[in-house]
Design a protein around this motif. Structure first.
Motif, short mmCIF file in Angstrom:
data_model
loop_
_atom_site.label_atom_id
_atom_site.label_comp_id
_atom_site.label_asym_id
_atom_site.label_seq_id
_atom_site.Cartn_x
_atom_site.Cartn_y
_atom_site.Cartn_z
N ASN A 5 -29.85 -62.83 -55.09
CA ASN A 5 -30.63 -63.48 -54.03
C ASN A 5 -31.83 -64.22 -54.60
O ASN A 5 -32.18 -65.29 -54.11
N SER A 6 -32.45 -63.67 -55.62
CA SER A 6 -33.57 -64.35 -56.27
C SER A 6 -33.11 -65.66 -56.89
O SER A 6 -33.78 -66.69 -56.78
N PHE A 7 -31.95 -65.62 -57.54
CA PHE A 7 -31.38 -66.82 -58.14
C PHE A 7 -31.09 -67.87 -57.06
O PHE A 7 -31.46 -69.04 -57.21
N LEU A 8 -30.46 -67.46 -55.97
CA LEU A 8 -30.14 -68.40 -54.90
C LEU A 8 -31.41 -68.96 -54.25
O LEU A 8 -31.48 -70.16 -53.97
N ALA A 9 -32.39 -68.10 -54.04
CA ALA A 9 -33.65 -68.57 -53.45
C ALA A 9 -34.33 -69.59 -54.36
O ALA A 9 -34.92 -70.56 -53.88
N SER A 10 -34.20 -69.41 -55.67
CA SER A 10 -34.80 -70.37 -56.59
C SER A 10 -34.13 -71.73 -56.51
O SER A 10 -34.73 -72.74 -56.86
N LEU A 11 -32.88 -71.76 -56.03
CA LEU A 11 -32.17 -73.03 -55.85
C LEU A 11 -32.49 -73.69 -54.51
O LEU A 11 -32.11 -74.83 -54.27
N TYR A 49 -22.35 -67.52 -57.64
CA TYR A 49 -23.16 -67.88 -56.49
C TYR A 49 -23.05 -66.90 -55.32
O TYR A 49 -23.64 -67.10 -54.27
N GLY A 50 -22.29 -65.83 -55.50
CA GLY A 50 -22.21 -64.78 -54.49
C GLY A 50 -21.44 -65.16 -53.25
O GLY A 50 -21.78 -64.73 -52.15
N GLN A 52 -17.30 -65.91 -51.55
CA GLN A 52 -15.89 -65.60 -51.73
C GLN A 52 -15.18 -66.84 -52.28
O GLN A 52 -15.50 -67.97 -51.89
N PRO A 53 -14.21 -66.65 -53.17
CA PRO A 53 -13.52 -67.81 -53.75
C PRO A 53 -12.89 -68.73 -52.69
O PRO A 53 -12.90 -69.94 -52.85
N ASN A 54 -12.37 -68.15 -51.61
CA ASN A 54 -11.75 -69.00 -50.58
C ASN A 54 -12.78 -69.87 -49.87
O ASN A 54 -12.45 -70.94 -49.35
N GLN A 55 -14.04 -69.45 -49.82
CA GLN A 55 -15.08 -70.29 -49.23
C GLN A 55 -15.35 -71.50 -50.10
O GLN A 55 -15.68 -72.58 -49.61
N LEU A 56 -15.19 -71.35 -51.38
CA LEU A 56 -15.47 -72.43 -52.32
C LEU A 56 -14.28 -73.38 -52.44
O LEU A 56 -14.47 -74.58 -52.55
N SER A 57 -13.09 -72.85 -52.43
CA SER A 57 -11.92 -73.71 -52.61
C SER A 57 -11.54 -74.47 -51.35
O SER A 57 -10.81 -75.43 -51.42
N ALA A 58 -12.05 -74.04 -50.21
CA ALA A 58 -11.75 -74.74 -48.95
C ALA A 58 -12.49 -76.05 -48.95
O ALA A 58 -12.10 -77.01 -48.42
#
Length: 58
Positions: A5-11, A49-50, A52-58
């Protein structure tokens, strides 16, 4: 806050107490670009990025 979450917040990803995340368009583009790197897999990028793979491939 966990490291992911810290990594994502930094983005610039907004993380709500409920766990819901709001992803800026620029960050979405960065994640997709990471999948296009030579040798990258959807599973590895999704894990980074935390999501699910199906969220990314869609």
């Amino acid at each position: 806050m966990c490291a992911k979450n810290s990594f994502l917040a930094s983005l610039g990803v907004e993380i709500h107490a409920s766990g819901h995340r709001r992803w800026p368009t620029e960050v979405k583009a960065l994640v997709v670009a990471d999948t296009l790197e030579p040798g990258a897999t959807v599973n590895a990028v999704a894990d980074r990025y935390g999501v699910q793979p199906n969220q990314l491939s869609a």
